[in-house]
Design a protein around this motif. Structure first.
Motif, PDB file in Angstrom:
ATOM      1  N   ALA A  28     -40.348  27.105  20.553  1.00 18.75           N
ATOM      2  CA  ALA A  28     -39.406  28.178  20.229  1.00 18.75           C
ATOM      3  C   ALA A  28     -39.056  28.929  21.509  1.00 18.75           C
ATOM      4  O   ALA A  28     -39.900  29.144  22.378  1.00 18.75           O
ATOM      5  CB  ALA A  28     -40.023  29.136  19.211  1.00 18.75           C
ATOM      6  N   ARG A  29     -37.803  29.331  21.602  1.00 20.95           N
ATOM      7  CA  ARG A  29     -37.326  30.056  22.784  1.00 20.95           C
ATOM      8  C   ARG A  29     -37.319  31.551  22.489  1.00 20.95           C
ATOM      9  O   ARG A  29     -36.834  31.982  21.435  1.00 20.95           O
ATOM     10  CB  ARG A  29     -35.913  29.603  23.136  1.00 20.95           C
ATOM     11  CG  ARG A  29     -35.365  30.264  24.395  1.00 20.95           C
ATOM     12  CD  ARG A  29     -34.032  29.684  24.802  1.00 20.95           C
ATOM     13  NE  ARG A  29     -32.981  29.915  23.837  1.00 20.95           N
ATOM     14  CZ  ARG A  29     -32.233  31.038  23.781  1.00 20.95           C
ATOM     15  NH1 ARG A  29     -32.469  32.037  24.598  1.00 20.95           N
ATOM     16  NH2 ARG A  29     -31.273  31.134  22.884  1.00 20.95           N
ATOM     17  N   GLU A  30     -37.881  32.333  23.417  1.00 22.51           N
ATOM     18  CA  GLU A  30     -37.831  33.782  23.260  1.00 22.51           C
ATOM     19  C   GLU A  30     -36.385  34.235  23.439  1.00 22.51           C
ATOM     20  O   GLU A  30     -35.772  33.998  24.472  1.00 22.51           O
ATOM     21  CB  GLU A  30     -38.726  34.462  24.294  1.00 22.51           C
ATOM     22  CG  GLU A  30     -38.916  35.939  24.034  1.00 22.51           C
ATOM     23  CD  GLU A  30     -39.963  36.552  24.931  1.00 22.51           C
ATOM     24  OE1 GLU A  30     -39.613  37.527  25.627  1.00 22.51           O
ATOM     25  OE2 GLU A  30     -41.115  36.073  24.944  1.00 22.51           O
ATOM     26  N   ARG A  31     -35.842  34.851  22.413  1.00 27.21           N
ATOM     27  CA  ARG A  31     -34.441  35.274  22.441  1.00 27.21           C
ATOM     28  C   ARG A  31     -34.294  36.706  22.934  1.00 27.21           C
ATOM     29  O   ARG A  31     -33.328  37.028  23.607  1.00 27.21           O
ATOM     30  CB  ARG A  31     -33.836  35.126  21.059  1.00 27.21           C
ATOM     31  CG  ARG A  31     -32.361  35.427  21.025  1.00 27.21           C
ATOM     32  CD  ARG A  31     -31.748  34.871  19.781  1.00 27.21           C
ATOM     33  NE  ARG A  31     -30.453  35.447  19.565  1.00 27.21           N
ATOM     34  CZ  ARG A  31     -29.758  35.281  18.463  1.00 27.21           C
ATOM     35  NH1 ARG A  31     -30.242  34.538  17.480  1.00 27.21           N
ATOM     36  NH2 ARG A  31     -28.597  35.826  18.315  1.00 27.21           N
ATOM     37  N   PHE A  32     -35.258  37.565  22.583  1.00 29.05           N
ATOM     38  CA  PHE A  32     -35.225  38.941  23.072  1.00 29.05           C
ATOM     39  C   PHE A  32     -36.628  39.530  23.028  1.00 29.05           C
ATOM     40  O   PHE A  32     -37.488  39.084  22.267  1.00 29.05           O
ATOM     41  CB  PHE A  32     -34.249  39.816  22.267  1.00 29.05           C
ATOM     42  CG  PHE A  32     -34.577  39.923  20.803  1.00 29.05           C
ATOM     43  CD1 PHE A  32     -35.459  40.887  20.328  1.00 29.05           C
ATOM     44  CD2 PHE A  32     -34.003  39.055  19.889  1.00 29.05           C
ATOM     45  CE1 PHE A  32     -35.752  40.987  18.980  1.00 29.05           C
ATOM     46  CE2 PHE A  32     -34.290  39.143  18.537  1.00 29.05           C
ATOM     47  CZ  PHE A  32     -35.166  40.118  18.087  1.00 29.05           C
ATOM     48  N   CYS A  33     -36.832  40.515  23.876  1.00 29.78           N
ATOM     49  CA  CYS A  33     -38.083  41.274  23.889  1.00 29.78           C
ATOM     50  C   CYS A  33     -37.751  42.658  24.441  1.00 29.78           C
ATOM     51  O   CYS A  33     -37.252  42.779  25.557  1.00 29.78           O
ATOM     52  CB  CYS A  33     -39.127  40.589  24.768  1.00 29.78           C
ATOM     53  SG  CYS A  33     -40.692  41.501  24.831  1.00 29.78           S
ATOM     54  N   ASP A  34     -37.995  43.675  23.646  1.00 23.72           N
ATOM     55  CA  ASP A  34     -37.718  45.052  24.045  1.00 23.72           C
ATOM     56  C   ASP A  34     -38.935  45.913  23.710  1.00 23.72           C
ATOM     57  O   ASP A  34     -39.060  46.421  22.594  1.00 23.72           O
ATOM     58  CB  ASP A  34     -36.470  45.560  23.328  1.00 23.72           C
ATOM     59  CG  ASP A  34     -36.086  46.973  23.748  1.00 23.72           C
ATOM     60  OD1 ASP A  34     -36.808  47.597  24.556  1.00 23.72           O
ATOM     61  OD2 ASP A  34     -35.047  47.463  23.254  1.00 23.72           O
ATOM     62  N   PRO A  35     -39.856  46.080  24.673  1.00 28.32           N
ATOM     63  CA  PRO A  35     -41.053  46.881  24.420  1.00 28.32           C
ATOM     64  C   PRO A  35     -40.747  48.341  24.082  1.00 28.32           C
ATOM     65  O   PRO A  35     -41.547  49.001  23.431  1.00 28.32           O
ATOM     66  CB  PRO A  35     -41.845  46.780  25.727  1.00 28.32           C
ATOM     67  CG  PRO A  35     -41.340  45.534  26.378  1.00 28.32           C
ATOM     68  CD  PRO A  35     -39.890  45.432  25.980  1.00 28.32           C
ATOM     69  N   ALA A  36     -39.593  48.854  24.490  1.00 23.21           N
ATOM     70  CA  ALA A  36     -39.247  50.240  24.194  1.00 23.21           C
ATOM     71  C   ALA A  36     -38.928  50.442  22.714  1.00 23.21           C
ATOM     72  O   ALA A  36     -39.122  51.528  22.174  1.00 23.21           O
ATOM     73  CB  ALA A  36     -38.052  50.672  25.044  1.00 23.21           C
ATOM     74  N   ARG A  37     -38.477  49.397  22.040  1.00 24.91           N
ATOM     75  CA  ARG A  37     -38.083  49.542  20.626  1.00 24.91           C
ATOM     76  C   ARG A  37     -39.261  49.590  19.680  1.00 24.91           C
ATOM     77  O   ARG A  37     -39.179  50.398  18.742  1.00 24.91           O
ATOM     78  CB  ARG A  37     -37.125  48.407  20.258  1.00 24.91           C
ATOM     79  CG  ARG A  37     -36.556  48.594  18.885  1.00 24.91           C
ATOM     80  CD  ARG A  37     -35.380  47.738  18.660  1.00 24.91           C
ATOM     81  NE  ARG A  37     -34.855  48.017  17.335  1.00 24.91           N
ATOM     82  CZ  ARG A  37     -33.786  47.507  16.843  1.00 24.91           C
ATOM     83  NH1 ARG A  37     -33.077  46.699  17.586  1.00 24.91           N
ATOM     84  NH2 ARG A  37     -33.390  47.788  15.632  1.00 24.91           N
ATOM     85  N   PRO A  38     -40.324  48.958  19.676  1.00 28.00           N
ATOM     86  CA  PRO A  38     -40.661  47.663  20.273  1.00 28.00           C
ATOM     87  C   PRO A  38     -40.395  46.522  19.286  1.00 28.00           C
ATOM     88  O   PRO A  38     -40.699  46.636  18.098  1.00 28.00           O
ATOM     89  CB  PRO A  38     -42.155  47.789  20.535  1.00 28.00           C
ATOM     90  CG  PRO A  38     -42.645  48.652  19.426  1.00 28.00           C
ATOM     91  CD  PRO A  38     -41.499  49.593  19.097  1.00 28.00           C
ATOM     92  N   TRP A  39     -39.848  45.409  19.814  1.00 22.91           N
ATOM     93  CA  TRP A  39     -39.677  44.210  19.013  1.00 22.91           C
ATOM     94  C   TRP A  39     -39.426  43.016  19.916  1.00 22.91           C
ATOM     95  O   TRP A  39     -39.075  43.170  21.089  1.00 22.91           O
ATOM     96  CB  TRP A  39     -38.604  44.372  17.972  1.00 22.91           C
ATOM     97  CG  TRP A  39     -37.163  44.444  18.420  1.00 22.91           C
ATOM     98  CD1 TRP A  39     -36.681  44.772  19.662  1.00 22.91           C
ATOM     99  CD2 TRP A  39     -36.017  44.179  17.626  1.00 22.91           C
ATOM    100  NE1 TRP A  39     -35.319  44.739  19.675  1.00 22.91           N
ATOM    101  CE2 TRP A  39     -34.872  44.373  18.440  1.00 22.91           C
ATOM    102  CE3 TRP A  39     -35.826  43.793  16.323  1.00 22.91           C
ATOM    103  CZ2 TRP A  39     -33.582  44.203  17.972  1.00 22.91           C
ATOM    104  CZ3 TRP A  39     -34.526  43.625  15.867  1.00 22.91           C
ATOM    105  CH2 TRP A  39     -33.430  43.825  16.679  1.00 22.91           C
ATOM    106  N   ALA A  40     -39.659  41.830  19.386  1.00 24.57           N
ATOM    107  CA  ALA A  40     -39.387  40.577  20.090  1.00 24.57           C
ATOM    108  C   ALA A  40     -38.998  39.537  19.049  1.00 24.57           C
ATOM    109  O   ALA A  40     -39.409  39.622  17.887  1.00 24.57           O
ATOM    110  CB  ALA A  40     -40.614  40.107  20.881  1.00 24.57           C
ATOM    111  N   GLY A  41     -38.201  38.564  19.486  1.00 24.02           N
ATOM    112  CA  GLY A  41     -37.760  37.517  18.570  1.00 24.02           C
ATOM    113  C   GLY A  41     -37.651  36.179  19.268  1.00 24.02           C
ATOM    114  O   GLY A  41     -37.325  36.100  20.452  1.00 24.02           O
ATOM    115  N   TRP A  42     -37.942  35.123  18.519  1.00 25.51           N
ATOM    116  CA  TRP A  42     -37.870  33.749  19.002  1.00 25.51           C
ATOM    117  C   TRP A  42     -36.966  32.960  18.075  1.00 25.51           C
ATOM    118  O   TRP A  42     -36.877  33.242  16.883  1.00 25.51           O
ATOM    119  CB  TRP A  42     -39.258  33.109  19.009  1.00 25.51           C
ATOM    120  CG  TRP A  42     -40.179  33.701  20.008  1.00 25.51           C
ATOM    121  CD1 TRP A  42     -40.449  33.219  21.257  1.00 25.51           C
ATOM    122  CD2 TRP A  42     -40.966  34.879  19.860  1.00 25.51           C
ATOM    123  NE1 TRP A  42     -41.356  34.042  21.885  1.00 25.51           N
ATOM    124  CE2 TRP A  42     -41.693  35.076  21.050  1.00 25.51           C
ATOM    125  CE3 TRP A  42     -41.124  35.818  18.834  1.00 25.51           C
ATOM    126  CZ2 TRP A  42     -42.558  36.134  21.248  1.00 25.51           C
ATOM    127  CZ3 TRP A  42     -41.986  36.895  19.022  1.00 25.51           C
ATOM    128  CH2 TRP A  42     -42.692  37.037  20.222  1.00 25.51           C
TER     129      TRP A  42
END
Length: 129
Positions: A28-42
């Motif tokens: 799976a490819r990491e599509r986004f990662c935002d620790p300030a929000r925090p969330w990440a998606g693959w």
């Protein structure tokens, strides 16, 4: 059929350390990662969907559900073994060692575990060796 799967977590950095190596192994490819929000998606390849997203729930504290499980696909049985080992090395809890589960079908090879927040996961290969 699926747009995305959202997994609630309590500690973003701990969850990211668990999911990054696991999902990278499975392709799976990491599509986004935002620790300030925090969330990440693959995302699966080819993308762009479905996505697997981790984040604290919008409604407050995360509590894992009973009877809910996300099953991730592995192309080969060896990847199931590796995924289980990665999960255990990054704070997971074993819910079923890698192995054949012929009660599902003759070539079902899977492993079951919980992430550090208690979400139940499976990694399964449906191919013959």
């Amino acid at each position: 059929m699926l747009s995305h799967v959202f997994l609630g977590i309590r500690d973003f950095e701990r969850a990211l350390a668990f999911y990054r190596p696991l999902l990278t192994l499975l392709g799976a490819r990491e599509r986004f990662c935002d620790p300030a929000r925090p969330w990440a998606g693959w995302q699966s390849e080819p993308g762009p969907r479905p996505l697997l997203v981790i984040s604290p729930p919008f409604e407050g504290v995360h509590e894992p559900g009973n009877g809910q499980m996300v099953a991730l696909l592995a192309a080969r049985r060896a990847l199931v073994d590796e995924a289980h080992a990665i999960a255990m090395a990054h704070g997971g809890r074993c819910e079923g060692l890698p192995g054949l589960r012929p009660q599902y079908h003759a070539d079902y090879y899977g492993a079951y575990f919980r992430d550090p927040d208690g979400n139940k996961l499976c990694v399964a290969c449906h191919e013959a060796p």
